[in-house]
Design an enzyme around this catalytic site. Sequence first.
Site, PDB file in Angstrom:
ATOM      1  N   GLY A 120    -104.477 -31.353   3.074  1.00  0.00           N
ATOM      2  CA  GLY A 120    -104.559 -31.151   0.743  1.00  0.00           C
ATOM      3  C   GLY A 120    -104.376 -32.793   1.186  1.00  0.00           C
ATOM      4  N   ARG A 180    -104.773 -35.430  -6.869  1.00  0.00           N
ATOM      5  CA  ARG A 180    -104.822 -35.046  -8.706  1.00  0.00           C
ATOM      6  C   ARG A 180    -103.176 -35.974  -9.107  1.00  0.00           C
ATOM      7  NH1 ARG A 180    -104.567 -29.348  -9.657  1.00  0.00           N
ATOM      8  NH2 ARG A 180    -104.703 -29.046  -7.617  1.00  0.00           N
ATOM      9  N   GLY A 206     -96.576 -27.984   3.251  1.00  0.00           N
ATOM     10  CA  GLY A 206     -95.682 -29.775   2.775  1.00  0.00           C
ATOM     11  C   GLY A 206     -96.078 -29.342   1.579  1.00  0.00           C
ATOM     12  N   ASP A 207     -96.704 -28.821   0.241  1.00  0.00           N
ATOM     13  CA  ASP A 207     -96.634 -29.399  -0.740  1.00  0.00           C
ATOM     14  C   ASP A 207     -95.735 -28.506  -1.055  1.00  0.00           C
ATOM     15  OD1 ASP A 207     -98.563 -27.135  -0.915  1.00  0.00           O
ATOM     16  OD2 ASP A 207     -99.596 -27.941  -1.740  1.00  0.00           O
ATOM     17  N   ASN A 242     -54.323 -61.919  -4.496  1.00  0.00           N
ATOM     18  CA  ASN A 242     -54.021 -61.735  -4.814  1.00  0.00           C
ATOM     19  C   ASN A 242     -55.913 -63.086  -5.435  1.00  0.00           C
ATOM     20  OD1 ASN A 242     -54.200 -60.393  -8.206  1.00  0.00           O
ATOM     21  ND2 ASN A 242     -54.734 -62.502  -8.196  1.00  0.00           N
TER      22      ASN A 242
HETATM   23  C1  UD1 Z   1    -103.872 -20.302  -1.441  1.00  0.00           C
HETATM   24  C2  UD1 Z   1    -103.800 -18.996  -1.129  1.00  0.00           C
HETATM   25  C3  UD1 Z   1    -103.833 -18.365  -2.485  1.00  0.00           C
HETATM   26  C4  UD1 Z   1    -102.531 -18.293  -3.038  1.00  0.00           C
HETATM   27  C5  UD1 Z   1    -102.210 -19.890  -2.785  1.00  0.00           C
HETATM   28  C6  UD1 Z   1    -100.639 -20.418  -3.449  1.00  0.00           C
HETATM   29  C7  UD1 Z   1    -105.836 -19.291   0.547  1.00  0.00           C
HETATM   30  C8  UD1 Z   1    -107.218 -18.480   0.375  1.00  0.00           C
HETATM   31  N1  UD1 Z   1    -105.542 -18.732  -0.620  1.00  0.00           N
HETATM   32  O1  UD1 Z   1    -104.627 -20.810  -2.591  1.00  0.00           O
HETATM   33  O2  UD1 Z   1    -103.845 -16.811  -1.706  1.00  0.00           O
HETATM   34  O3  UD1 Z   1    -101.961 -17.537  -4.332  1.00  0.00           O
HETATM   35  O4  UD1 Z   1    -102.471 -20.405  -1.806  1.00  0.00           O
HETATM   36  O5  UD1 Z   1    -100.240 -22.002  -3.296  1.00  0.00           O
HETATM   37  O6  UD1 Z   1    -105.490 -19.394   1.146  1.00  0.00           O
HETATM   38  N2  UD1 Z   1    -104.727 -26.946   3.319  1.00  0.00           N
HETATM   39  C9  UD1 Z   1    -104.453 -26.977   4.416  1.00  0.00           C
HETATM   40  N3  UD1 Z   1    -106.640 -27.359   5.036  1.00  0.00           N
HETATM   41  C10 UD1 Z   1    -107.055 -26.374   3.928  1.00  0.00           C
HETATM   42  C11 UD1 Z   1    -106.337 -25.914   2.709  1.00  0.00           C
HETATM   43  C12 UD1 Z   1    -105.340 -26.224   2.026  1.00  0.00           C
HETATM   44  O7  UD1 Z   1    -104.122 -28.220   5.093  1.00  0.00           O
HETATM   45  O8  UD1 Z   1    -107.826 -26.840   4.805  1.00  0.00           O
HETATM   46  C13 UD1 Z   1    -103.136 -27.109   2.513  1.00  0.00           C
HETATM   47  C14 UD1 Z   1    -103.361 -27.292   1.740  1.00  0.00           C
HETATM   48  O9  UD1 Z   1    -102.466 -29.510   1.722  1.00  0.00           O
HETATM   49  C15 UD1 Z   1    -101.858 -26.713   1.054  1.00  0.00           C
HETATM   50  C16 UD1 Z   1    -102.120 -25.562   1.492  1.00  0.00           C
HETATM   51  O10 UD1 Z   1    -103.202 -25.847   2.025  1.00  0.00           O
HETATM   52  O11 UD1 Z   1    -101.141 -27.378   1.472  1.00  0.00           O
HETATM   53  C17 UD1 Z   1    -102.464 -24.438   0.420  1.00  0.00           C
HETATM   54  O12 UD1 Z   1    -103.801 -24.853  -0.088  1.00  0.00           O
HETATM   55  P1  UD1 Z   1    -104.555 -25.137  -1.727  1.00  0.00           P
HETATM   56  O13 UD1 Z   1    -105.966 -25.230  -1.663  1.00  0.00           O
HETATM   57  O14 UD1 Z   1    -103.574 -25.430  -2.410  1.00  0.00           O
HETATM   58  O15 UD1 Z   1    -104.430 -23.081  -1.936  1.00  0.00           O
HETATM   59  P2  UD1 Z   1    -105.726 -22.734  -2.441  1.00  0.00           P
HETATM   60  O16 UD1 Z   1    -106.563 -21.970  -1.238  1.00  0.00           O
HETATM   61  O17 UD1 Z   1    -105.791 -22.497  -3.874  1.00  0.00           O
END
Ligand code: UD1
Length: 454
Positions: free
Chosen positions: A11, A15, A101-102, A374
């Site tokens: 990701g 933000r 990772g986050d 000292n």
């Molecule tokens: C995802 C879950 C959701 C869950 C939420 C928890 C899916 C479809 N949904 O949501 O059910 O409630 O996490 O936080 O999985 N990342 C990548 N490559 C990508 C997309 C994401 O490495 O192509 C990584 C992001 O950097 C992050 C993590 O995956 O660390 C989760 O991605 P994020 O977009 O935050 O999660 P959501 O899809 O919103």
Amino acid sequence: MSTSVIILAAGKGTRMRSNLPKVLQPLAGQPLLGHVIHTAKKLQAAEIITIYGHGGDQVQKAFAHENIKWVEQAEQLGTGHAVKVTLPVLAKTGVSLILSGDVPCISEDTLQKLLNASTQTGIGLVTLTVADATGYGRIVRENGKIQAIVEHKDASEEQRKIKEFNTGIYAVSNAKLHEWLPKLSNNNAQGEYYLTDIVAMAIADGLEVASVEPERAFEVEGVNDRVQLAALEREFQNFQAKQLMQQGVHLIDPARFDLRGTLKAGQDVRIDINVIIEGNCELGDNVEIGAGCVIKNTQIAAGTKVQPYSVFDSAIVGENTQIGPFSRLRPGAKLAAEVHIGNFVEVKNSSIGLGSKANHFTYLGDAEVGAGSNIGAGTITCNYDGANKFKTIIGDNAFIGSNSSLVAPVTIGHGATVGAGSTITRDVADNSLAVERSKQFAKENYQRPQKLKK
Ligand code: UD1
Ligand code: CA
């Protein structure tokens, strides 16, 4: 069964509004991704695979010393796609823990519980139940059994009322990942490959999907911006502070204490407000740390009292010493028992023997000081000639008068005395007195100059 750990870290972290990739932002002094890797190592992962995208070079460089398989996800097509790109390197057998990772605070305990719960079924996830799960993927159950995860954007009004959500942490058999991931489609509201769709695939295969809840909610909190990062920092600090207090450390105010690393503390250690402990530190029994001290990679032995605003970096401090206020111990400072180091005294790469004192405005660099000596106020070891560094050796029971400069390399013998204000450039023999200063003279009935008349 061998455990692979897959960490999603592709990701962008827009933000955060930072040049630093999100997973390198520090929490408790360590990059977010570092926390996850640390936990993976505690679980004795057979392999750690990290998926990177944005700022990949920087991220890999930060963890060059770790044994990690890096897999690039050039385009972020969704969490399912992210895990899919690991398939060429992912073990064919065993189980994978899929982490983010986050989401840095996930604990070893919770992951171990997840692994245990998932062994039978082949798939399990960490869920959490909250008052309002807006934005998250909802856990759809029938007769208590998980049927699917529905993303917020794909969910019906009814489904959006579900309070149990997917935290994005899973345990899945590697064989199943190899089977399921190539079958994912992006036919959904976001046009992404959803990792969450493997839950429906598991159900279709007749598997039961296990779930566990974390012991503490902050374990599954993610970081998307600096507000969340600061909030999680406080939660993590409160948790660490509580653990220390349960071990018997007296934190005068746990809300004003920061541990960025590890602290091993003896009994009845007392820590006043606004103290920061960094790296790996040890405090012996009955050690007292005054307000505002910063202590990094330092060991302080039993009974030592540190007064406010003292700063330590890579120092070793003996028993029953007195430090501060406003002392600075730099790398290689090694104090024996009962030493006194006072205000505005800086000690670097120097050893100081039993009971010796340097109480005011002094620099001791590259020095060896014996026992019972000292060091007067304003003493400077002149250890650097602009090109090279040299040692100052001071014996036992020596007395260095105030405002003396000891120009290294130089040795001051046992029992030797240096007169105040001396610049010492030659060795001083045991039990002798060295004075280097012009003689004081006196003019009797001296008339001060008068202002000239214009
Ligand atoms: C995802 C879950 C959701 C869950 C939420 C928890 C899916 C479809 N949904 O949501 O059910 O409630 O996490 O936080 O999985 N990342 C990548 N490559 C990508 C997309 C994401 O490495 O192509 C990584 C992001 O950097 C992050 C993590 O995956 O660390 C989760 O991605 P994020 O977009 O935050 O999660 P959501 O899809 O919103
Ligand atoms: Ca002089």
